[in-house]
Write an enzyme that holds these catalytic residues in place. Structure first.
Site, PDB file in Angstrom:
ATOM      1  N   ALA A 150       0.809  -1.230   0.000  1.00  0.00           N
ATOM      2  CA  ALA A 150       0.000   0.000   0.000  1.00  0.00           C
ATOM      3  C   ALA A 150       0.842   1.279   0.000  1.00  0.00           C
ATOM      4  O   ALA A 150       0.333   2.344   0.300  1.00  0.00           O
ATOM      5  CB  ALA A 150      -0.980   0.015   1.167  1.00  0.00           C
TER       6      ALA A 150
ATOM      7  N   CYS B 147     -19.528 -10.307  12.751  1.00  0.00           N
ATOM      8  CA  CYS B 147     -20.380  -9.575  11.809  1.00  0.00           C
ATOM      9  C   CYS B 147     -20.723 -10.329  10.537  1.00  0.00           C
ATOM     10  O   CYS B 147     -21.645  -9.926   9.823  1.00  0.00           O
ATOM     11  CB  CYS B 147     -19.742  -8.242  11.439  1.00  0.00           C
ATOM     12  SG  CYS B 147     -18.203  -8.424  10.513  1.00  0.00           S
TER      13      CYS B 147
ATOM     14  N   SER C  39       6.311  -3.436  -8.150  1.00  0.00           N
ATOM     15  CA  SER C  39       6.642  -2.189  -7.455  1.00  0.00           C
ATOM     16  C   SER C  39       7.526  -1.335  -8.365  1.00  0.00           C
ATOM     17  O   SER C  39       8.451  -1.847  -8.976  1.00  0.00           O
ATOM     18  CB  SER C  39       7.381  -2.526  -6.162  1.00  0.00           C
ATOM     19  OG  SER C  39       7.688  -1.358  -5.461  1.00  0.00           O
TER      20      SER C  39
ATOM     21  N   VAL D 162     -11.094 -13.093 -20.480  1.00  0.00           N
ATOM     22  CA  VAL D 162     -10.816 -13.056 -21.922  1.00  0.00           C
ATOM     23  C   VAL D 162     -10.220 -14.392 -22.326  1.00  0.00           C
ATOM     24  O   VAL D 162      -9.190 -14.805 -21.784  1.00  0.00           O
ATOM     25  CB  VAL D 162      -9.846 -11.903 -22.251  1.00  0.00           C
ATOM     26  CG1 VAL D 162      -9.398 -11.983 -23.702  1.00  0.00           C
ATOM     27  CG2 VAL D 162     -10.522 -10.565 -21.967  1.00  0.00           C
TER      28      VAL D 162
ATOM     29  N   CYS E 213     -15.754  -4.537  15.727  1.00  0.00           N
ATOM     30  CA  CYS E 213     -14.311  -4.337  15.843  1.00  0.00           C
ATOM     31  C   CYS E 213     -13.860  -3.057  15.136  1.00  0.00           C
ATOM     32  O   CYS E 213     -13.011  -2.345  15.625  1.00  0.00           O
ATOM     33  CB  CYS E 213     -13.553  -5.531  15.266  1.00  0.00           C
ATOM     34  SG  CYS E 213     -13.853  -7.064  16.146  1.00  0.00           S
TER      35      CYS E 213
ATOM     36  N   HIS F 216       5.656   5.100  -2.960  1.00  0.00           N
ATOM     37  CA  HIS F 216       7.083   5.313  -2.736  1.00  0.00           C
ATOM     38  C   HIS F 216       7.512   6.693  -3.232  1.00  0.00           C
ATOM     39  O   HIS F 216       6.854   7.306  -4.068  1.00  0.00           O
ATOM     40  CB  HIS F 216       7.902   4.248  -3.480  1.00  0.00           C
ATOM     41  CG  HIS F 216       7.572   2.847  -3.084  1.00  0.00           C
ATOM     42  ND1 HIS F 216       8.033   2.280  -1.922  1.00  0.00           N
ATOM     43  CD2 HIS F 216       6.827   1.900  -3.710  1.00  0.00           C
ATOM     44  CE1 HIS F 216       7.577   1.028  -1.847  1.00  0.00           C
ATOM     45  NE2 HIS F 216       6.851   0.774  -2.908  1.00  0.00           N
TER      46      HIS F 216
ATOM     47  N   ARG G 191       3.790 -10.640  -7.153  1.00  0.00           N
ATOM     48  CA  ARG G 191       4.160  -9.480  -7.961  1.00  0.00           C
ATOM     49  C   ARG G 191       4.249  -9.952  -9.410  1.00  0.00           C
ATOM     50  O   ARG G 191       4.789 -11.018  -9.673  1.00  0.00           O
ATOM     51  CB  ARG G 191       5.549  -8.965  -7.581  1.00  0.00           C
ATOM     52  CG  ARG G 191       5.802  -8.692  -6.120  1.00  0.00           C
ATOM     53  CD  ARG G 191       7.308  -8.571  -5.949  1.00  0.00           C
ATOM     54  NE  ARG G 191       7.722  -8.225  -4.614  1.00  0.00           N
ATOM     55  CZ  ARG G 191       7.866  -9.095  -3.620  1.00  0.00           C
ATOM     56  NH1 ARG G 191       7.597 -10.369  -3.807  1.00  0.00           N
ATOM     57  NH2 ARG G 191       8.290  -8.677  -2.438  1.00  0.00           N
TER      58      ARG G 191
END
Lengths: 119, 419, 481
Positions: free
Chosen positions: C46, C444, C339, C172, C404, C49, C312
């Site tokens: 997340a 939940c 990345s 596809v 929570c 950079h 990745r």
């Protein structure tokens, strides 16, 4: 030779029965009684649920009023699964009388009562 | 309007605490987040509750019903469908922030609070179980609720990790409702469930129990649904032993890997926490390090028998009442510590300001011990001892003795000696 | 007949779709999963950079620095969660300190706007839990952390608002070209025609390319990364993103504070055979623990609530592969977007649309383009007064479903509806965080299941966790089928 774990008290004695039906390993008399029952006619309390017609209480819990023969548990489940409760009932009310000819009843363990706003 | 006592949680613990506090003449408000009282007992449809409190064996819903009836008869104030989202303290008073559809968000104030919010189940994520992360891995309690309350089966080919009672109970339950239960794995070399459950839930149905085993891989199919698991034997350090893999094709893995006290309500208060109980430290009156804040039931320590939850919570309700009556004077505390062969103790403090209560200590051993002597030391002095034929970690133990003659300067230590 | 078909709705596909919607175009996005951002975009650190370490002159360098800046604009336009954590790259000895200086030089060449080298004593004042074995750090204040699937949702919602069509569960299965048009077959059944194809299919991008090309110019080698998630109760344990020195395997095992308060530890970097099954492993997670411990003191491992893995889409090409096909005109590939893909996503979209595809020279601007995506209220972050005001209009804001994370019934209902609404447990979790906290849905999930059944007029037996094959239940007890 057969081995049992006695379930009468938390000690859980390992009780052994030899081919001559001699019982050993139990630390009290109740263990012997339990094992003799297990050998001749093992019985169990069955707890399960049953359908109701009320959407907000889809299932209600039930139990056998007394232990029934262990071998009849799955048969009893089949009978109980056929039932749909269609009215309000109290804890202890009989849902099935004399299940599978055992003289034992299936009784309700959860009150079936609709809340005002659901009616 | 300032309430005397707000009880948070309407399960076995909250019901008992509210009842005893109300009987002492206090104004009590109970807050419950579900739409019904009774807590986890509502889904525990099996037998085994009430042997101590009622001298009769009840199912969970029956046991809950008895307390709910008494609760209603006493006309105790309560709110359902209401969540406590914050608990704060301002000088001597507690501010409880409630949230519900009816009330919106509302602050109420109370002179004391009892936390009976129960516990939550340890999840797969917390034990870092390796493999894929498909749908089909679910805690046993969640599966139990779906099955017993809603009437839905989460799967038809089931394996269970954890041989604690909830895992064993669910093995039987799933079997009876038509699932194939392929086995139960337990990482310890012994099961910590009740023997009666091993017999009635596993042996009766020929469900194998794999001791010293754990799940070491989870496989998903292309739709990310569970398709298989691998279990492996573990050594004394719980590391998987190579070449002991057993593979099972399942659509469901039920997890019965532990219960954790829910103390998230304490997030905004500075409360001393015991890493061993994973809950707040208390004195013998169930009071936390925050004055007037009490905790009992599974929020305090995970119990094996609901009867003990009821007894404990009844005492906590009385303690809260005594606190409000100003009966606590000259507070002075000593610590109570777990010693040899003791996993944890509660309470962790003895406060001499609370009068006329015997000291009741609950504890668990760290291993199975036959022919044990439980000893309580204050410094070098042995102040209490008791023999037990048989102690196991799976069963919570209690001991009780008068403490008024103890000196107020030295800590107590509990230890278990093997004879 | 479409002008553009975009294959893949991760952050890259979604940002591209939005960029295309600035023009008068017919655009269709095809996503094989049951939701936007379900593969790579779902499982990463997340981090936005700073752009400090890609090779100078590379697309990775240029687009990450540019992308980092664009996040500032996008935060306002698309209401994307963003926290300005800054970062430290750490050194433990003289050798590493020299590498740190080299890294600073790279940052300078890449035009990273702000950076400096601090010694341990200075760094520990603002990051008290920094490992005592650290001697110097490279501070990168422009580093931020976002919420990756929210980035994708925001971009795609906005794209849809501006006229883009989106189809999920659309795999596809064949691509051909005839008469200057492409025929794209979905699920072996339906055929769509388009003038242009953009292949933003992430780990599957080389497979998609091979559906039509004879000689795919890039190959995706899946590189797995495993992570731990620490419960949000550890918020404040570290405030910066902490990096070790980068190696050829990647940026290394990091400690990353997250937008909602949790902390991520990871990832490791392992080449894997199966790029579609990111699994966690004892060894991988042990590696993460060991290496995270070199960054900070006393990591609260007892607060782990989850572990996960992502793959990745690393390619054998040294940089982002963003090019037109060498075999077919109007077919564009985005390969090897690992990345800093999340960092660069907005810049990648602009680069592709303007510099590579020259859309602005071929098509007219869409005069109705609205860059703004409506602000979504995170209810539990509002003040009591704001909450009360909302509740008086909408009482369902008072009903807490996920205790929570304190997520309300209204927020969950909102997440169910709308152009990118969801009727799955996982989809609701991604949009609202309900089920992502301490008890991981133990409390939940049942309530959310009932809400989904009610809202979409489904039987509970039809409610699924994600794809329709992942239903929560197999049967109802005691009911004859």
């Amino acid at each position: 030779m057969k081995e049992f774990i006695c379930i009468v008290c938390p000690r859980g004695c390992r009780v052994v029965v030899d081919d001559n039906m001699n019982i050993s390993g139990n630390q009290c008399k109740r263990g012997e009684i339990y094992v003799r029952n297990e050998l001749s006619n093992p019985t169990r309390i069955l707890t399960t649920t049953v359908k109701t017609i009320y959407p907000e209480i889809p299932r209600a819990s039930v139990k056998t009023s007394e232990p029934i023969p262990k071998g009849l548990l799955m048969e009893a489940m089949k009978e109980i699964n056929k039932v749909t409760i269609e009215k309000e009932m109290k804890i202890g009310d009989v849902v099935i009388e004399n299940i599978l000819n055992t003289n034992v009843n299936i009784v309700l363990t959860k009150e079936i009562k609709r809340k005002e706003e659901e009616k | 309007m300032m309430r005397d006592i707000v009880v948070i949680g309407g399960g076995a613990s909250g019901l008992a605490a509210s009842i005893s506090a109300k009987k002492k003449g206090k104004d009590v408000l109970l807050i419950e987040r579900e739409d019904t009282l009774g807590g986890i007992l509502n889904q525990c449809i099996h037998n085994g509750f009430g042997l101590e409190v009622f001298k009769e064996e009840y199912t969970g819903p029956e046991y809950a019903h008895k307390f709910v009836e008494e609760f209603m008869d006493l006309k105790i104030d309560y709110l359902i469908n209401t969540t406590v989202i914050k608990l704060d303290k301002n000088n001597d008073d507690f501010i409880i922030t409630l949230s519900s559809k009816e009330l919106g968000i509302k602050n109420i104030t109370a002179r004391s609070v009892i936390i009976s919010s129960g516990c939550y189940e340890r999840t797969r994520g917390q034990i870092s179980m390796p493999g894929d992360r498909p749908n089909g891995v679910i805690t046993a309690g969640s599966a139990q609720r779906y099955l017993n309350i809603n009437g839905y089966m989460v799967g038809k080919k089931v394996f269970i990790l954890g041989s604690g009672d909830i895992g064993l109970i669910m093995a039987r339950r799933m079997y009876l409702e038509g699932a194939e239960v392929l086995g139960v794995a337990e990482i310890m070399p012994y099961s910590n469930g009740l023997n009666r459950n091993i017999v009635q839930c596993l042996n009766d149905f020929d469900i194998p129990l794999y001791l010293s085993h754990t799940v070491t891989n989870v496989e998903a199919d292309e739709f990310k649904k569970l398709k298989a698991i691998t279990i492996q034997q573990v050594d004394e350090r719980f590391n998987p032993i190579p070449n002991t893999e057993k593979h099972f094709e399942v659509d469901t893995l039920l997890l019965s890997i532990g219960l954790i006290p829910d103390i998230t309500l304490l997030d905004d208060l500075y409360v001393e926490v015991d890493p061993k109980t994973k809950s707040a430290k208390i004195n013998q009156a169930y009071e936390t390090s925050v004055k007037g804040l009490f905790i009992c039931g599974n929020s305090l320590q995970v119990h094996d028998l609901v009867d003990n939850v009821s007894k404990e919570s009844t005492r906590a309700g009385i303690s809260a009442s005594d606190y409000l009556d100003g009966l606590v004077k000259d507070r002075k505390k000593i610590a109570i510590k777990p010693g040899k062969n003791v996993l944890y103790v509660a309470p962790q403090y003895l406060d001499f300001g609370w009068e006329d209560k015997d000291l009741l200590i609950t504890f668990r051993s760290s291993k199975k011990i036959e022919k044990a002597i439980v000893k309580v030391y204050q410094g070098e002095a042995l102040v209490y001892q008791k023999r037990r034929a048989f102690i196991v970690p799976a069963e919570m133990e209690t001991l009780s003795f008068a403490y008024q003659e103890l000196n107020q300067d030295q800590d107590l230590m509990i230890e278990i000696e093997e004879v | 007949m479409y002008d553009y078909i975009v294959i893949g709705a991760g952050v890259i596909g979604s940002c591209i779709a939005r960029e295309l919607s600035r023009y008068q175009l017919k655009v269709l996005v095809l996503e094989k999963e049951n939701d936007v951002a379900n593969v790579q975009s779902l499982a990463n650190s997340a981090i936005v950079h700073s752009g400090h370490n890609p090779e100078p002159g590379s697309l990775k360098a240029k687009l990450s620095v540019w992308g980092n800046k664009l996040y500032e604009d996008m935060e306002k336009e698309l209401d994307i969660p963003l926290i300005r954590t800054g970062a430290f790259v750490v050194a433990h000895n003289e050798d590493e300190e020299e590498q740190l200086i080299e890294l600073a030089k790279t940052a300078k060449i890449n035009q990273v706007p702000e950076f400096s080298i601090l010694n341990y004593n200075e760094a520990v004042l603002i990051e008290p839990n920094l490992s005592k074995t650290i001697t110097k750090v490279l501070s990168l204040p422009t580093t931020k952390v976002t919420y990756p699937w929210e980035v994708a949702f925001a971009a795609m919602e906005n794209a849809i608002k501006n006229g883009v069509e989106f189809k999920k569960n659309a795999l596809v299965t064949a691509i051909s070209k005839e008469n200057k048009k492409f025929q794209v077959t979905v699920n072996n059944k339906k055929i769509y025609e388009t003038l242009n194809i953009i292949n933003a299919a992430g780990v599957a991008s080389d497979d998609i390319a091979s559906l039509i090309e004879n000689n795919v110019k890039f190959k995706i080698k899946g590189r797995k990364g495993e992570y731990f998630v620490l419960d949000k109760r550890v918020k404040g344990f570290v405030n910066h993103v902490l990096y070790p020195l980068p190696t050829e395997l990647g940026k290394g095992v990091l400690i990353t504070p997250q937008v909602h308060g949790e902390i991520l530890l990871g990832p490791n970097s392992l080449e894997v055979e199966d790029k579609y099954h990111p699994t966690t492993s004892y060894d991988g997670l042990a590696y993460v623990k060991e290496h995270a411990s070199m960054l900070a003191e006393n990591i609260p491992f007892n607060q782990i609530i989850r572990s996960f893995a992502g793959i990745r889409s690393t390619s054998d090409y040294d940089d982002f592969y963003i090019k037109e096909s060498l075999e077919y005109t109007n077919l564009y590939h985005l390969g090897g977007i690992d990345s800093p893909g999340l960092t660069a996503c907005f810049a990648i979209a602009k680069y592709l649309v303007n510099d590579v595809m020259n859309v602005d020279q071929k098509y007219n601007i869409n005069p109705n383009f609205d860059p703004y995506r409506k602000k979504r209220k995170l209810f539990h972050r509002l003040s009591n007064e704001e909450k009360l005001a909302l509740i008086s209009e909408e009482p369902l804001y008072g009903n807490i479903i996920c205790k929570c994370e304190k997520i309300t019934e209204k927020e969950i209902l909102d997440a169910m509806h709308g152009p990118l609404g969801s009727n799955t447990i996982k989809g609701i979790k991604k949009r609202t965080r309900a089920g992502a906290g301490l008890c991981q849905g133990g409390y939940c999930e049942e309530k959310i299941m009932k809400m989904i059944a009610k809202e979409f007029n489904l039987s509970p037996l039809e409610v699924a966790y994600d794809k329709e094959e992942t239903k929560l239940f197999v049967s109802e007890t005691k009911v004859k089928l």
